[in-house]
Design an enzyme around this catalytic site. Structure first.
Site, PDB file in Angstrom:
ATOM      1  N   ASP A 270      34.821  -6.321  22.262  1.00 36.96           N
ATOM      2  CA  ASP A 270      36.008  -5.479  22.256  1.00 36.96           C
ATOM      3  C   ASP A 270      36.733  -5.751  20.936  1.00 36.96           C
ATOM      4  OD1 ASP A 270      37.983  -3.695  22.861  1.00 36.96           O
ATOM      5  OD2 ASP A 270      38.371  -4.446  24.864  1.00 36.96           O
ATOM      6  N   PHE A 271      37.768  -5.002  20.700  1.00 36.10           N
ATOM      7  CA  PHE A 271      38.495  -5.010  19.422  1.00 36.10           C
ATOM      8  C   PHE A 271      38.979  -6.432  19.083  1.00 36.10           C
ATOM      9  CE2 PHE A 271      41.428  -3.867  16.231  1.00 36.10           C
ATOM     10  CZ  PHE A 271      41.307  -2.517  15.925  1.00 36.10           C
TER      11      PHE A 271
END
Ligand code: NOJ
Length: 723
Positions: A270-271
């Site tokens: 994820d980011f």
């Protein structure tokens, strides 16, 4: 040469920097301002620097840059100007629409119609792929049982079976039923692996501490359904699970995901999820975080730039075996190949599919209608013609708060608000629109103006709830009631004693204060998307009846969270409570009940469940049980009923839940009509995860019921025979 051989040959030619590049996914520099504001730790490259990194082969994927022209230019640099000419993979969050916006996924789950979700996902992919996008960071398949958590709005709610069916449908919709290389196909990414919805106290990004049994029984199945439907990628979750962050968890990302589930697609972080390993306290610095994440099973790093910065040195120092890097690179290249990018890197931008926006708008209206849930109606709905209507509240008019919290690319001004929808449906009928307050604050004179309008009206439509900003990522709430300004407005309107239809705009279950709870009718309209106003007008006027059902329980108070229908019974169940007795599973102030239970939703008809019959009272292993219910519509209007099948295991080696949804059917009944609805139940639907953490069935007595919600219906029982 086979595909694997040609990919191996390509990998042999790559430098370590180019390999790390294929494992690096960066936010499009053109969308940097927004992304950086939200996620300050991403790697900082301006447009020129990013183009240069692509030219040097240091970046393999870019995301959230919506534009076909920009995608084409960047792809030309990658294939025409980089040493090996490997095409870029363009990803994006196309959660519930691209230009045409469909209801938020939680709302769409209220349709209990996975085929509808497949159609809307397909339409979204057709629009997004025409802009050059080949990879979708969706569907979100996290089971969400705590209404305080803001991201429940992105998924299919609290139930495992609903989660599974919608996960599979959305994957099929995004990817298409054909080949991934087709121009309208986008690789789907069931996310966030895993347990993200179970963050402690409903606080986004917080720790998750689930038993292995609960992971297997509740949180894994929607992912497995998505993978079985062919999902090409998955995304690691931000959270830790029992002390081990998902981005550093080889048990989850290798043993479970690869070895047990057999998933051979791409795992993306994820980011900045890899970088966050430092803040989780399991990595000392960026290099260490990159090492831990890659070894943990994260193939591709999103946004942090850590793989790009550190993997070559980590391999050279021997801290990371090159074979692990190569395996991850191979998965990236295989995905690019499957998407047809090696054959024709410009396929999606140069020959985009013709987008039938008119058909997509019609689909958005259908989906929005089917997502509306009517919680209560004393007969005020559908609205009688010729009435003076006062539309009051912050969600009655204006372009905001129609799309929902997760729409990056569509034009909000193109969405139809409720006032416009009502005007279109009612022609010249009298409609007075007053805002009354803002979603989270008062407007000077707002309540006085609203009360004046209410006093002049025959009926009030009160449009209250949550703004888009109040749900979604990082929007956990400690109180899931209406914000104070809206509660004051609702109280003032209730005091007029005029008939009130309350519409709830929301991305989560809400706790309804007395003023709202006493409305003559209550509809949940979530965030319905581009056609919100038309769809709501369809329902309010009776052109179409409401048919949605709650995919989440609505609790009575925030303090019950997490509250879900298939909870365990406890050793001191409240049903055994004797007047005044305290020592039972209850709160000091109230029983642990739903205000509106999972599966609840009313129609404009009056559906009566008349009979429930089983083909046998015993179910042999390897056999099936036929279940047949008879229903009748005793109302005066057509009704679309969702007939739900639940079971409850009386005694097992693991405490059984109160009940569990096992199947459902939609039926439409004209006034006075009756019908039979059949289900077939087999022993594999009675499985649970046993003491050894494996799926099992145990013989014995089961209760079964068929009805309109998780708390209503006709009931009977049967015995599962030993195998
Ligand atoms: C963070 C979110 O958790 C994830 O769902 C999303 O796909 C990425 N940001 C990229 O926007």
């Amino acid at each position: 040469m086979t595909l694997v051989q040609s990919i191996e040959t390509l990998i042999d030619e790559m430098s370590l920097e180019e390999k790390a590049g294929q494992l690096t996914c960066l936010p499009a520099a053109r969308s940097r301002a927004t992304a950086a504001a939200a996620n300050p730790d991403q790697v900082e490259l301006n447009e020129t620097e990013q183009a240069d990194a692509v030219r040097k082969g240091l970046v393999g994927s870019l995301f959230n840059g919506s534009n076909a022209g920009w995608h084409r230019r960047m792809q030309q640099i990658a294939v025409g100007e980089s040493r090996l000419g490997i095409p870029l993979l363009f990803g994006a969050d196309v959660i519930h629409g691209f230009e045409t916006i469909f209801p938020v996924p939680l709302g769409e789950a209220a349709s209990f119609d996975p085929a509808l979700a497949e159609r809307t996902a397909r339409a979204a992919a057709i629009e997004a792929s025409a802009a050059g996008l080949a990879w979708n960071f969706a569907p979100m398949v996290d089971v969400a049982r705590d209404a305080r958590w803001g991201r429940g709005v992105e998924g299919a709610g609290e139930d495992v079976l609903v989660g599974e069916r919608f996960a599979a449908a959305r994957v099929r919709g995004f990817q298409g039923r054909g080949d991934l290389s087709e121009a309208t196909a986008m690789a789907a990414t069931p996310k966030h692996f895993v347990g993200y919805g179970a963050c402690i106290a409903g606080l986004d990004y917080n720790s998750v501490d689930l038993s292995e049994r609960t992971l297997r029984e509740t949180y894994f199945p929607p992912f497995e359904a998505g993978f079985a439907a062919g999902a090409a990628a998955t995304m690691a979750a931000f959270n830790d699970v029992a002390g081990v962050p998902a981005h550093a968890n080889p048990w989850l990302l290798r043993t479970v995901l690869r070895d047990e589930m057999g998933f051979d697609g791409l795992v993306v972080s994820d980011f900045t999820g890899d970088l966050e390993l430092i803040f989780h306290g399991v990595a000392v610095d960026g290099a260490d975080a990159a090492r831990v994440a890659l070894l943990g099973g994260v193939d591709m790093s999103m946004a942090s730039g850590l793989y790009m910065a550190h993997l070559p040195a980590l391999v050279r120092s021997g801290a990371v075996p090159e074979s692990v890097v190569d395996a991850a690179v191979s998965r990236v290249l295989q995905l690019k190949h499957k998407l047809g990018l090696f054959d024709d890197p410009h396929r999606r931008t140069d020959k985009p599919a013709t987008v039938d926006h008119t058909a997509h708008r019609a689909l958005a209206r259908e989906a929005a209608r089917k997502s509306v849930v009517m919680l209560h109606n004393d007969g005020i709905l559908p609205l009688a013609g010729g009435q003076r209507i006062a539309l009051i509240g912050p969600f009655g008019e204006g372009p905001g708060n129609l799309h929902g919290p997760w729409v990056l690319f569509a034009d909000a001004a193109k969405a139809i608000d409720l006032a416009s929808g009502l005007r279109a449906a009612l022609g010249n009928a009298s409609l007075d629109v007053v805002r009354g307050c803002d979603p989270e604050g008062p407007i000077e004179g707002g309540i006085a103006a609203a009360v004046a309008a209410a006093n002049d009206a025959d009926v009030i439509i009160l449009a209250v709830g949550e703004s888009e900003a109040m749900s979604g990522e990082a929007q956990s709430r400690v109180d899931i009631g209406l914000p104070a300004a809206q509660q004051a407005l609702a109280d003032a309107i209730a005091a007029t004693s005029k008939p009130i239809v309350t519409l709830l705009t929301t991305g989560r279950a809400l706790v309804l204060g007395e003023a709202v709870a006493r409305s003559n009718a209550i509809l949940v309209n979530w965030f319905l998307g581009s056609e919100a106003g038309h769809a709501l007008a369809d329902i309010l006027t009776g052109a179409h009846g409401p048919s949605g059902r709650l995919p989440i329980s609505f609790p009575v108070a925030t303090g019950q969270s997490p509250f879900y229908y298939d909870r365990k019974r406890s050793g001191r169940p409240p049903e055994t409570l004797i007047d005044g007795e305290q020592f039972k599973t209850r709160y000091r102030e109230m029983l642990n009940r739903a205000a509106y239970p999972f599966g609840h939703g009313l129609t404009y008809g009056e559906i009566i469940y008349l009979t429930l019959d089983l083909s046998h009272d015993e179910l042999a292993s390897g056999g099936t049980l036929e279940i047949c219910a008879t229903l009748e519509n005793r109302g005066t209007r057509e009704a679309s009923e969702l007939v739900q099948l639940y079971i409850h295991d009386r005694v097992a080696s693991i405490t059984p839940p109160l009940c569990q949804l096992k199947d459902w059917r939609h039926v439409t009944l004209a006034p006075g009509a009756s019908c039979q609805v059949s289900f077939t139940l087999s022993p594999d639907q009675l499985c649970f995860v046993g003491r050894d953490c494996r799926w099992t069935t145990e013989p014995g007595l089961f209760d079964l019921w068929v009805g309109p919600s998780s708390e209503a219906g006709l009931t009977t029982s049967f015995t599962l025979l030993p195998g």
